[in-house]
Motif scaffolding. Structure first.
Motif, PDB file in Angstrom:
ATOM      1  N   PHE A  70     -15.505  10.549  -4.731  1.00 17.39           N
ATOM      2  CA  PHE A  70     -15.489  10.110  -3.335  1.00 17.39           C
ATOM      3  C   PHE A  70     -16.898   9.752  -2.862  1.00 17.39           C
ATOM      4  O   PHE A  70     -17.077   8.815  -2.081  1.00 17.39           O
ATOM      5  N   THR A  71     -17.892  10.504  -3.350  1.00 17.88           N
ATOM      6  CA  THR A  71     -19.285  10.200  -3.002  1.00 17.88           C
ATOM      7  C   THR A  71     -19.664   8.820  -3.497  1.00 17.88           C
ATOM      8  O   THR A  71     -20.348   8.050  -2.805  1.00 17.88           O
ATOM      9  N   GLN A  72     -19.206   8.486  -4.700  1.00 12.73           N
ATOM     10  CA  GLN A  72     -19.478   7.160  -5.250  1.00 12.73           C
ATOM     11  C   GLN A  72     -18.807   6.079  -4.393  1.00 12.73           C
ATOM     12  O   GLN A  72     -19.397   5.025  -4.117  1.00 12.73           O
ATOM     13  N   ALA A  73     -17.573   6.345  -3.947  1.00 14.95           N
ATOM     14  CA  ALA A  73     -16.871   5.385  -3.090  1.00 14.95           C
ATOM     15  C   ALA A  73     -17.593   5.209  -1.758  1.00 14.95           C
ATOM     16  O   ALA A  73     -17.667   4.100  -1.214  1.00 14.95           O
ATOM     17  N   GLN A  74     -18.144   6.300  -1.252  1.00 14.26           N
ATOM     18  CA  GLN A  74     -18.912   6.244  -0.005  1.00 14.26           C
ATOM     19  C   GLN A  74     -20.130   5.344  -0.148  1.00 14.26           C
ATOM     20  O   GLN A  74     -20.499   4.625   0.775  1.00 14.26           O
ATOM     21  N   GLN A  75     -20.746   5.415  -1.334  1.00 12.33           N
ATOM     22  CA  GLN A  75     -21.931   4.600  -1.577  1.00 12.33           C
ATOM     23  C   GLN A  75     -21.582   3.115  -1.505  1.00 12.33           C
ATOM     24  O   GLN A  75     -22.426   2.288  -1.147  1.00 12.33           O
ATOM     25  N   ASN A  76     -20.343   2.792  -1.860  1.00 13.08           N
ATOM     26  CA  ASN A  76     -19.898   1.391  -1.807  1.00 13.08           C
ATOM     27  C   ASN A  76     -19.680   0.960  -0.353  1.00 13.08           C
ATOM     28  O   ASN A  76     -20.311   0.016   0.123  1.00 13.08           O
ATOM     29  N   SER A  77     -18.772   1.657   0.337  1.00  9.18           N
ATOM     30  CA  SER A  77     -18.519   1.368   1.756  1.00  9.18           C
ATOM     31  C   SER A  77     -17.549   2.398   2.321  1.00  9.18           C
ATOM     32  O   SER A  77     -16.833   3.072   1.564  1.00  9.18           O
ATOM     33  N   LYS A  78     -17.512   2.496   3.650  1.00  9.10           N
ATOM     34  CA  LYS A  78     -16.577   3.418   4.290  1.00  9.10           C
ATOM     35  C   LYS A  78     -15.141   2.957   4.070  1.00  9.10           C
ATOM     36  O   LYS A  78     -14.225   3.774   3.935  1.00  9.10           O
ATOM     37  N   ALA A  79     -14.927   1.651   3.993  1.00  3.18           N
ATOM     38  CA  ALA A  79     -13.588   1.112   3.758  1.00  3.18           C
ATOM     39  C   ALA A  79     -13.088   1.508   2.373  1.00  3.18           C
ATOM     40  O   ALA A  79     -11.908   1.862   2.198  1.00  3.18           O
ATOM     41  N   ASP A  80     -13.989   1.470   1.380  1.00  3.53           N
ATOM     42  CA  ASP A  80     -13.610   1.857   0.021  1.00  3.53           C
ATOM     43  C   ASP A  80     -13.261   3.342  -0.028  1.00  3.53           C
ATOM     44  O   ASP A  80     -12.302   3.747  -0.695  1.00  3.53           O
ATOM     45  N   ALA A  81     -14.029   4.144   0.700  1.00  4.07           N
ATOM     46  CA  ALA A  81     -13.759   5.583   0.756  1.00  4.07           C
ATOM     47  C   ALA A  81     -12.402   5.854   1.420  1.00  4.07           C
ATOM     48  O   ALA A  81     -11.653   6.736   0.985  1.00  4.07           O
ATOM     49  N   ALA A  82     -12.077   5.086   2.453  1.00  7.40           N
ATOM     50  CA  ALA A  82     -10.802   5.266   3.148  1.00  7.40           C
ATOM     51  C   ALA A  82      -9.619   4.919   2.246  1.00  7.40           C
ATOM     52  O   ALA A  82      -8.588   5.604   2.253  1.00  7.40           O
ATOM     53  N   ILE A  83      -9.765   3.860   1.444  1.00  6.26           N
ATOM     54  CA  ILE A  83      -8.704   3.473   0.507  1.00  6.26           C
ATOM     55  C   ILE A  83      -8.468   4.577  -0.513  1.00  6.26           C
ATOM     56  O   ILE A  83      -7.329   4.939  -0.819  1.00  6.26           O
ATOM     57  N   LEU A  84      -9.568   5.120  -1.047  1.00 10.83           N
ATOM     58  CA  LEU A  84      -9.455   6.209  -2.016  1.00 10.83           C
ATOM     59  C   LEU A  84      -8.780   7.429  -1.378  1.00 10.83           C
ATOM     60  O   LEU A  84      -7.911   8.067  -1.993  1.00 10.83           O
ATOM     61  N   PHE A  85      -9.167   7.750  -0.164  1.00  9.94           N
ATOM     62  CA  PHE A  85      -8.592   8.899   0.546  1.00  9.94           C
ATOM     63  C   PHE A  85      -7.086   8.727   0.745  1.00  9.94           C
ATOM     64  O   PHE A  85      -6.301   9.641   0.506  1.00  9.94           O
ATOM     65  N   LYS A  86      -6.651   7.535   1.162  1.00  6.92           N
ATOM     66  CA  LYS A  86      -5.224   7.260   1.352  1.00  6.92           C
ATOM     67  C   LYS A  86      -4.449   7.442   0.045  1.00  6.92           C
ATOM     68  O   LYS A  86      -3.378   8.055   0.017  1.00  6.92           O
ATOM     69  N   ALA A  87      -4.991   6.879  -1.025  1.00 10.07           N
ATOM     70  CA  ALA A  87      -4.305   6.930  -2.320  1.00 10.07           C
ATOM     71  C   ALA A  87      -4.203   8.362  -2.829  1.00 10.07           C
ATOM     72  O   ALA A  87      -3.143   8.798  -3.304  1.00 10.07           O
ATOM     73  N   VAL A  88      -5.301   9.103  -2.717  1.00 11.39           N
ATOM     74  CA  VAL A  88      -5.320  10.486  -3.199  1.00 11.39           C
ATOM     75  C   VAL A  88      -4.415  11.364  -2.347  1.00 11.39           C
ATOM     76  O   VAL A  88      -3.678  12.216  -2.859  1.00 11.39           O
ATOM     77  N   LEU A  89      -4.457  11.160  -1.048  1.00 11.24           N
ATOM     78  CA  LEU A  89      -3.653  11.952  -0.116  1.00 11.24           C
ATOM     79  C   LEU A  89      -2.169  11.837  -0.455  1.00 11.24           C
ATOM     80  O   LEU A  89      -1.454  12.850  -0.513  1.00 11.24           O
ATOM     81  N   ALA A  90      -1.702  10.634  -0.705  1.00  9.20           N
ATOM     82  CA  ALA A  90      -0.286  10.416  -1.016  1.00  9.20           C
ATOM     83  C   ALA A  90       0.108  11.101  -2.324  1.00  9.20           C
ATOM     84  O   ALA A  90       1.135  11.788  -2.394  1.00  9.20           O
ATOM     85  N   ARG A  91      -0.700  10.937  -3.340  1.00 11.99           N
ATOM     86  CA  ARG A  91      -0.353  11.464  -4.658  1.00 11.99           C
ATOM     87  C   ARG A  91      -0.465  12.979  -4.727  1.00 11.99           C
ATOM     88  O   ARG A  91       0.400  13.655  -5.299  1.00 11.99           O
ATOM     89  N   LEU A  92      -1.524  13.517  -4.151  1.00 13.32           N
ATOM     90  CA  LEU A  92      -1.735  14.968  -4.224  1.00 13.32           C
ATOM     91  C   LEU A  92      -0.682  15.724  -3.418  1.00 13.32           C
ATOM     92  O   LEU A  92      -0.097  16.695  -3.902  1.00 13.32           O
ATOM     93  N   LEU A  93      -0.423  15.261  -2.182  1.00 13.25           N
ATOM     94  CA  LEU A  93       0.544  15.969  -1.347  1.00 13.25           C
ATOM     95  C   LEU A  93       1.959  15.848  -1.900  1.00 13.25           C
ATOM     96  O   LEU A  93       2.758  16.783  -1.764  1.00 13.25           O
ATOM     97  N   SER A  94       2.272  14.733  -2.535  1.00 12.75           N
ATOM     98  CA  SER A  94       3.597  14.585  -3.153  1.00 12.75           C
ATOM     99  C   SER A  94       3.755  15.549  -4.317  1.00 12.75           C
ATOM    100  O   SER A  94       4.788  16.219  -4.464  1.00 12.75           O
ATOM    101  N   PHE A  95       2.726  15.625  -5.147  1.00 16.85           N
ATOM    102  CA  PHE A  95       2.773  16.521  -6.300  1.00 16.85           C
ATOM    103  C   PHE A  95       2.905  17.976  -5.863  1.00 16.85           C
ATOM    104  O   PHE A  95       3.754  18.722  -6.373  1.00 16.85           O
ATOM    105  N   VAL A  96       2.082  18.379  -4.904  1.00 15.74           N
ATOM    106  CA  VAL A  96       2.118  19.768  -4.433  1.00 15.74           C
ATOM    107  C   VAL A  96       3.421  20.043  -3.684  1.00 15.74           C
ATOM    108  O   VAL A  96       3.951  21.160  -3.744  1.00 15.74           O
TER     109      VAL A  96
END
Length: 514
Positions: A70-96
């Motif tokens: 996520f730190t690496q995504a932040q270095q790219n842009s806040k938009a890139d970090a938000a995309i990563l957060f959305k994708a991870v949020l969906a997959r992690l919460l579904s699995f758990v």
């Protein structure tokens, strides 16, 4: 950088201190209202199981794997970090979520595996049945706390440290309210504590949503969002699930074995002993580990090798300066502290004596617990998850062997002793590997600081021995006298330790980064 690290650590430490103090009040209230019994044994184990999975999937492996990516995504842009957060949020919460559903449906299986001793003794004790019913209530807490931990990682990456550290306060408040004001309407049934866990999960989640909104990352989970970072997180997380959870695995093994002991309430005694030993770990160890992971990740990405080493060395120095005297003090003051804090209501003196034995054993490993907390992130920041896994396997093996040997000699107290031995094995092996990989280069200055902490702790214990009353005194006097004397001993111990360090030439500048 050292001022920022100290400031951020202090911020996390303050938030965690609020949580831990209220957690201590929580345990005092639970002990006073419910005492130590078959029901509390069942509850503590039912609460420990979802917490175990939480620390594997959420606070442990996931957060450690998520932060560098996520730190690496932040270095790219806040938009890139938000995309990563959305994708991870969906997959992690579904699995758990699926895991929670399995846990609720197959609760008797989990109760059988982790509470085998309760199962075999179910005709003589209600613990197995109570544990199974409460586990079905507490298991969904895993889903809430997973989201909370993910949100905390995001907030930490934006240098928002206080809110994630403060969030557990809501859990403690939920417990206290349930025990003091709700239990009386249900004939003081310990089941109200299980429902308090669920309420706390909802409250903490709402709090995290508010904090995410403040930084502009209140987003919906999305399976449509694709990000290459998700596969990298999974790649790092799978081996890391074991690496960062060694202590929790060992403690769960201890609890499972504790159910085999028929005499007394071993699970509750171990719980109360462990809780006090976790106080310095939570305030300092977790605070520093939380702060340095994003810092180390950025330093590794920027290839700042010297800064990376300085940050790790600073973390080790701080935890030893705090961990060594904390361990020494808790070993010596185990009985006085437990008597003062818990001896009232339904919590008996025999429970104080038993819990103090557990605390003495666990306290010996406080520096090791703290070292593991701050050393493992240094591997994850470099995206090296294999090394801590290998070391973790050895530590778990040591714990199992030590459990067999120590329990056969010292009885149930041997379980806590085995955990301490395993923790030191884990910490020392991590240090040895880091030195071999040139991640650490201890010099005479560092060794002198470490030895000063040991000598200061010895001076503190000698002073406490001279000031302390006889052990039996703590079980015979009024509560006010206990509190007054304990406060005097704590303040005196701190003063003796600080003065000893000053006489040994240690100054505040030695706590800064190199």
């Amino acid at each position: 950088m050292s001022k920022k690290l100290i400031g951020r650590s202090a911020l996390v430490g303050v938030g965690t201190l609020c949580s831990r103090i209220l957690g201590l009040v929580r345990d005092m209230v639970i002990g006073n209202v419910f005492g130590v019994s078959a029901s509390t044994d069942a509850f503590f184990l039912a609460f420990k199981i979802p917490n175990f999975f939480r620390r594997i999937f959420a606070e442990g492996a996931f957060s450690q794997a998520f932060m560098p990516v996520f730190t690496q995504a932040q270095q790219n842009s806040k938009a890139d970090a938000a995309i990563l957060f959305k994708a991870v949020l969906a997959r992690l919460l579904s699995f758990v979520g699926i895991l929670c559903l399995i846990g609720v449906i197959f609760t008797p299986v989990f109760s059988f595996v982790f509470g085998y001793g309760f199962f075999t003794d179910r005709e003589n004790s209600p613990r197995y049945g109570i544990m199974t019913d409460m586990l079905r209530i507490t298991f969904p807490f895993l889903w809430f706390i997973t989201f909370i931990s993910l949100a905390s990682s995001v907030l930490n990456s934006y240098d928002k440290f206080f809110a994630p550290a403060f969030a557990p306060v809501l859990l403690n408040i939920s417990f206290i309210v349930a025990a003091l004001f709700v239990a009386q309407y249900f004939n003081y049934s310990v089941f109200v504590l299980a429902w308090a866990v669920v309420v706390a999960g909802i409250l903490q989640s709402l709090f995290m949503l508010w904090e995410l909104k403040k930084i502009g990352l209140l987003v919906w989970p999305s399976f449509k969002q694709k990000h290459e970072g998700t596969s990298e997180i999974i790649k790092l997380m799978l081996p890391g699930m074991f690496a960062v959870s060694v202590t929790q695995i060992n403690l769960l093994i201890d609890s499972a074995i504790a159910t085999l002991f028929k005499e007394g309430n071993v699970v509750s005694w171990l719980y109360y002993g462990l809780r006090l030993s976790e106080l310095p770990l939570g305030i300092i160890g977790i605070a520093i580990a939380t702060v340095i992971l994003p810092v180390l990740s950025k330093q590794f990405i920027k290839k700042e090798a010297q800064s990376f080493e300085n940050t790790v060395m600073w973390a080790i120095r701080i935890v030893l300066f705090v961990g060594i005297p904390a361990a020494a003090a808790l070993v010596y003051l185990a009985l006085p502290m437990l008597s003062t804090l818990f001896l009232s209501g339904k919590f008996k003196y025999s429970d104080v004596l038993a819990s103090s034995q557990a605390l003495t054993a666990y306290a010996c490993a406080i520096p090791a617990f703290m070292l593991v907390k701050v050393l493992v992130p240094s591997f994850f920041a470099r995206k090296d998850t294999k090394t801590p896994v290998k070391i973790g396997l050895i530590a778990v093996g040591v714990n199992i062997i030590a459990n067999i040997i120590a329990a056969s000699i010292f009885g149930w107290v041997g379980l806590a002793m085995a955990t301490a031995i395993s923790a030191w094995s884990n910490a020392l092996l991590l240090i040895i590997v880091m030195i071999k990989q040139n991640m650490l280069k201890p010099n005479l200055k560092e060794i002198r600081c470490w030895m000063s902490a040991i000598m200061g702790a010895i001076a503190m214990i000698l002073g406490l021995m001279w000031l302390s009353p006889e052990p039996i005194w703590w079980g015979e006097v009024a509560k006010f006298e206990q509190v007054q004397t304990l406060l005097m001993l704590v303040v005196s111990g701190i003063l003796i330790y600080v003065i000893s360090l000053m006489l040994l030439g240690i100054r505040f500048r030695h706590l800064k980064s190199n």
